[in-house]
Design an enzyme around this catalytic site. Structure first.
Site, PDB file in Angstrom:
ATOM      1  N   ASP A  95       0.718  -1.129  -0.048  1.00 25.05           N
ATOM      2  CA  ASP A  95      -0.028  -0.247  -0.189  1.00 25.05           C
ATOM      3  C   ASP A  95       0.925   1.167  -0.203  1.00 25.05           C
ATOM      4  O   ASP A  95       1.973   0.949   0.569  1.00 25.05           O
ATOM      5  CB  ASP A  95      -1.028  -0.010   1.268  1.00 25.05           C
ATOM      6  CG  ASP A  95      -1.841   1.077   1.428  1.00 25.05           C
ATOM      7  OD1 ASP A  95      -2.570   1.412   0.255  1.00 25.05           O
ATOM      8  OD2 ASP A  95      -1.881   1.839   2.190  1.00 25.05           O
ATOM      9  N   GLY A 162     -13.809   6.366  -1.308  1.00 30.90           N
ATOM     10  CA  GLY A 162     -12.843   6.324  -2.690  1.00 30.90           C
ATOM     11  C   GLY A 162     -13.220   7.475  -3.531  1.00 30.90           C
ATOM     12  O   GLY A 162     -12.346   7.608  -4.676  1.00 30.90           O
TER      13      GLY A 162
END
Length: 410
Positions: A95, A162
């Protein structure tokens, strides 16, 4: 896995030991015709020297030393299977925010459009972001504090996962987030898009602000890449792993970070719930995958991966989900964990080989196979001593794993 192999082998070795002892007794007593005491001596020596204690110790001792070395170097390995299986990794997904970067972004640009001022842009952005604990939200609210801009209240707050946020502030409908959020809400961004693209090309995360359906400004936020990130990527590649990056940032921002770190394959604009699917896709391609992350939205991907590696400074749910926790939050500890696992597996194999070959060679000697030809025999007490020596050798070989500690971070 290694312990299961050792336990299975030890179970068979018990059968071999008892069978060899009985065979030695019957062979010497009934076929060779020696006395009862002599036959019993060969039988007892055979059973004693074939005792599979060294085989039973082969992997637990190595695991104990390996996990201890990991803990001493701030790498928490939660179970023996993880310590062993980490050596099998073929791909690793990292990530971006909080793992490869510091996770402490700061505001670099504030640009106002259509008659609005920078102060108004920061005010609306900071107000709507004030309810979020996301690093970008904190950077924007910190910017408001630095400019002495008062954060007001908001109503009808909504988070679109998101994509961004919506709310009502001072009776006005506020949108802030990615271009897609504004496009989905019919906001025209054609004129300003050249500015957004320029900021994104510079590797900055862009948060666009719209008030009552009109673009009013943009705030650009940049995160700092951790000092050891590039070194980590290089080292992981040298270990033969395929290295990939995953992020919710747009394609241009992800491209900038990936290029700087030397990562060829990356996944951008990934929604939180989609990260797990990307890991699953890689597994379906035949890869043995590790996922490295620190946030709540990384937890499903950490759980899905073959080896989940959590950053110690991350959220509790990520730490709880991960198989390995890097307590110092240093990405280069990923390399150390993999090297430790590979070294541990080598020691396991050495111990298993030694314990097995020792018994295979020792049983015929104790059974008296060479007694008639060379006069070689073992009394039970000598057999017991030699059996103990095999256990000592296995234990010493396990302890020698500590020599790898100095090479973990080279």
């Amino acid at each position: 896995p290694g312990q299961r192999i050792a336990d299975t082998a030890a179970g068979w070795l018990v059968v071999v030991a008892i069978g060899s002892g009985l065979a030695a007794f019957f062979g010497w007593y009934f076929i060779a015709g020696v006395g009862l005491i002599t036959a019993l001596t060969f039988a007892v020596s055979t059973v004693v020297i074939a005792c599979p204690d060294a085989l039973g110790l082969a992997t637990p001792t190595v695991v104990a030393v390996g996990t201890g070395i990991g803990a001493k170097n701030n790498i928490l390995i939660k179970d023996a299977a993880t310590l062993e299986n980490t050596s099998r990794l073929t791909a690793i997904v990292l990530d971006k925010t909080g793992t490869l970067t510091e996770g402490k972004p700061r505001v670099t640009d504030v640009i106002a459009f259509n008659g609005f001022t920078e102060e108004e842009v920061v005010k609306y952005e900071a107000t709507i972001e004030s309810g979020s604990n996301h690093p970008i939200a904190k950077a924007i609210t910190d910017e408001a504090k630095n400019r002495n801009i008062e954060i007001t209240s908001h109503q009808n707050f909504q988070s679109i996962a998101g994509h961004g946020l919506t709310a009502i502030i001072d009776g006005k409908k506020i949108l802030t987030g990615k271009e897609k959020l504004l496009n989905d809400n019919g906001v025209d961004i054609v004129k300003e898009k050249i500015v957004f693209d320029r900021l994104a090309t510079e590797g900055k995360t862009v948060s666009i602000l719209a008030v009552d359906g009109r673009v009013t400004g943009v705030i650009a936020v940049a995160d700092t890449i951790k000092p050891n990130s590039k070194k980590t990527i290089t080292a992981l590649k040298s270990l033969g792993l395929e290295v990939m990056m995953i992020t919710g940032d747009n394609q241009r921002v992800a491209q900038g970070v990936a290029t700087e770190l030397g990562i060829e394959r990356f996944f951008a604009e990934v929604l939180p719930e989609e990260k797990e699917n990307y890991v699953k896709k890689l597994q379906n391609e035949g890869r043995f995958v590790a996922m490295v992350g620190d946030g709540i939205n990384d937890a499903p991907a950490l759980a899905r991966s073959d080896i989940g590696i959590a950053i110690g400074a991350g959220t509790d749910v990520a730490i709880e989900t991960g198989n390995i926790v890097l307590m110092k939050s240093d990405p280069y500890d990923i390399v150390a964990a993999i090297r430790l696992s590979k070294a541990t597996v080598i020691k396991m194999k050495q111990n298993l080989f030694w314990a097995a070959i020792y018994n295979v060679l020792a049983i015929p000697v104790a059974a008296g196979v060479f007694y008639t030809s060379f006069g070689i025999s073992l009394r039970p007490e000598v057999a017991a001593l030699l059996m103990s020596v095999s256990s000592i050798i296995v234990a010493l070989n396990a302890v020698s794993l500590k020599r790898v500690e100095s090479k973990l971070k080279l």
